[in-house]
Design an enzyme around this catalytic site. Structure first.
Site, mmCIF file in Angstrom:
data_model
loop_
_atom_site.group_PDB
_atom_site.id
_atom_site.type_symbol
_atom_site.label_atom_id
_atom_site.label_comp_id
_atom_site.label_asym_id
_atom_site.label_seq_id
_atom_site.Cartn_x
_atom_site.Cartn_y
_atom_site.Cartn_z
ATOM 1 N N SER A 135 -3.195 10.372 -4.900
ATOM 2 C CA SER A 135 -4.070 9.429 -5.060
ATOM 3 C C SER A 135 -5.669 9.776 -5.289
ATOM 4 O O SER A 135 -5.790 10.177 -6.300
ATOM 5 C CB SER A 135 -3.962 8.487 -3.756
ATOM 6 O OG SER A 135 -4.561 7.465 -3.766
ATOM 7 N N HIS A 146 3.368 3.929 -2.304
ATOM 8 C CA HIS A 146 2.305 4.826 -2.198
ATOM 9 C C HIS A 146 2.113 6.031 -1.296
ATOM 10 O O HIS A 146 1.757 7.021 -1.700
ATOM 11 C CB HIS A 146 0.786 3.978 -2.114
ATOM 12 C CG HIS A 146 -0.328 4.670 -2.577
ATOM 13 N ND1 HIS A 146 -0.688 4.829 -4.001
ATOM 14 C CD2 HIS A 146 -1.590 5.099 -2.165
ATOM 15 C CE1 HIS A 146 -1.718 5.666 -4.066
ATOM 16 N NE2 HIS A 146 -2.472 5.870 -2.845
#
Ligand SMILES: *[C@@H]1O[C@H](CO)[C@@H](O)[C@H](O)[C@H]1NC(C)=O
Ligand SMILES: *[C@@H]1O[C@H](CO)[C@@H](O)[C@H](O)[C@H]1NC(C)=O
Ligand SMILES: *[C@@H]1O[C@H](CO)[C@@H](O)[C@H](O)[C@H]1NC(C)=O
Ligand SMILES: *[C@@H]1O[C@H](CO)[C@@H](O)[C@H](O)[C@H]1NC(C)=O
Ligand SMILES: *[C@@H]1O[C@H](CO)[C@@H](O)[C@H](O)[C@H]1NC(C)=O
Ligand SMILES: *[C@@H]1O[C@H](CO)[C@@H](O)[C@H](O)[C@H]1NC(C)=O
Ligand SMILES: *[C@@H]1O[C@H](CO)[C@@H](O)[C@H](O)[C@H]1NC(C)=O
Length: 427
Positions: free
Chosen positions: A184, A387
């Site tokens: 990320s 995620h």
């Protein structure tokens, strides 16, 4: 309905912050005092594993561990954790995402966590910590209570933090970094480093991007409904948190008190997390919740989040937007400049997931077409993968890490092969 409630809450906070400016309102003084209590002192946990920091967790898992502190060009002190390999081991740097820390790469435990799998394969494993997080909350003269400390986004992490860490590792090992692995925000800052500091990027032989966070226009997370209130939120952060996004000790304390009471509350908490980044209860190990909440969330600057919001709203991967007048002063143009991607020559392997509510497949594919040298594009074959599953998922090792280890091996043998060719051609 919910939106109206939210607006009331925000206007209440705004009232409080206005009152704080005046410095006369006792309620807001009280609130500040509560938030800035030393919350760690009340942190008496039932599960002893959940109060360990990263080095203690690594040691408990039976690996050697080292901590190193490096200073960035602009004076921040960053902590690098390391699981040292043998003398001829290849160095690898793992870099966490937003609100996270080096702990994320070990939370899953022996035999499952990425840091341990890499160490088992004989790599020299380095775990970085970006400025502002639990392990890197120090500066040569700024205190974290001074809002100037928090005047950074992933831009500064890219142009200062990564160069400091990578230079330290490559100097110490007298060899290039074999692989940089980012999750990320760890990918966002890498791309900025590769674009702005190409000399440093040349010290990296390969990059692996898990859930690459660059174009974020097709965000599914309900957090996007907060975007219209960004200036109000920024103001609250400014006045109560010195521009830090959350006083994270306080937030973690609250979450632990609320979430770890009993099983039903744990479930509510994990459901709340799924609501933010995508539902995947099959991959989430509830037993890990106390350990996760000991490290997550950690602090990040309000400016970092604002920079992401700007990129999401404009759909442009460019520098921080200060507004026309200030942009003209800083960048010499009314709009912030784009990051130049043509300079990114390092081979890149990207992994992304279908149910990632921050990074959509659409955005990753658009990003792929902009990058000059992508060697692998991999969609995780689990339709609910989200995620955070990239670091906390029960099967992350089978679904993601195994493939990356394989790519790292083959890239390495390719390099050895090329090298042998050069040597034999010279003979
Ligand atoms: C600050 O206090 C003064 C005097 O009490 C008052 O007139 C003014 O409206 C206050 N300002 C804000 C922003 O609350
Ligand atoms: C590793 O390097 C150090 C210092 O150069 C040396 O003392 C040590 O013997 C080496 N270890 C092995 C296993 O080669
Ligand atoms: C924050 O640091 C800056 C730079 O050193 C200094 O000028 C400023 O006075 C500090 N602010 C506070 C509130 O201490
Ligand atoms: C934050 O940094 C930017 C760019 O480095 C600078 O222009 C700005 O004045 C800084 N703001 C504060 C409050 O220090
Ligand atoms: C991109 O690379 C070229 C050649 O290496 C260099 O001259 C240029 O300054 C780089 N651009 C940036 C933004 O670093
Ligand atoms: C969990 O805690 C809540 C609130 O304290 C309570 O109402 C509930 O009965 C508890 N559930 C269990 C299974 O203990
Ligand atoms: C969940 O976490 C616990 C604690 O680390 C571990 O013992 C267990 O094996 C994990 N379960 C799965 C399915 O990964």
């Amino acid at each position: 309905m919910k939106l109206i409630g939210l607006m009331y809450l925000l206007s209440f906070c705004n009232y409080l912050s206005a009152a704080t400016i005046n410095g006369t309102d006792e309620i807001s003084m009280l609130i500040r005092r509560i938030i800035w209590t030393d919350w760690n002192q009340f942190d008496i946990e039932l599960n002893p594993d959940s109060i360990l920091d990263t080095p203690e967790m690594v040691r408990k898992a039976g690996y050697p561990v080292e901590s190193h502190v490096v200073m960035t060009e602009d004076g921040y002190f960053l902590t690098l954790h390391r699981i040292p390999g043998g003398n001829d081991s290849l160095p690898v740097l793992l870099q966490h995402g937003g609100l996270c820390s080096s702990a994320d790469w070990v939370v899953l435990g022996k035999g499952k966590a990425f840091a341990y799998l890499l160490a088992d394969q004989g790599y020299d494993v380095w775990l970085g910590n970006f400025r502002g997080n639990t392990y890197s909350k120090a500066h040569i003269f700024l205190s974290p209570l001074n809002s100037t400390f928090w005047n950074f986004s992933f831009h500064e992490m890219g142009i200062y933090d990564l160069p400091a860490m990578i230079t330290f590792i490559t100097n110490m090992r007298s060899q290039p970094l074999h692989t940089y692995i980012g999750h990320s925000m760890g990918t966002t800052s890498f791309f900025i480093m590769a674009s702005e500091r190409s000399k440093i990027a040349q010290m990296v032989q390969m990059m692996v991007g898990l859930a690459p966070a660059v174009l974020v226009n097709h965000l599914q997370s309900p957090l996007q409904y907060l975007f219209p209130f960004k200036s109000e939120i920024k103001r609250v952060m400014q006045l109560f948190f010195h521009d830090e996004f959350f006083q994270s000790d306080f937030v973690r304390f609250l979450l632990k008190k609320i979430c770890l009471q009993n099983i039903s509350l744990e479930e509510i908490c994990s459901n709340f997390m799924f609501m933010i980044w995508g539902d995947d209860r099959e991959q989430f190990n509830n037993t890990l919740l106390p350990v996760i909440l000991n490290h997550f969330p950690t602090s990040v600057s309000a400016k970092t989040l604002l920079h992401y919001v700007q990129i999401a709203e404009s759909d442009k991967f460019r520098k921080f937007d200060y507004g026309r007048v200030k942009n003209l002063l800083i960048y010499n143009s009314m709009n912030p400049p784009y990051y130049d991607l043509s300079n990114i020559t390092v081979p890149i392997a990207l992994s992304y997931a279908d149910n990632d509510w921050f990074i959509s497949i659409e955005d990753v594919k658009r990003w792929y077409h902009l990058l000059p040298n992508v060697v692998d594009m991999y969609e995780v074959p689990w339709s609910k993968f989200n995620h955070m599953d990239f670091i906390w998922g029960k099967d992350a090792s089978k679904l993601v890490y195994d493939r990356i280890l394989k790519i790292m091996r083959s890239e390495n043998s390719k390099r050895v092969h090329q090298w042998n060719n050069i040597v034999s051609n010279q003979n």
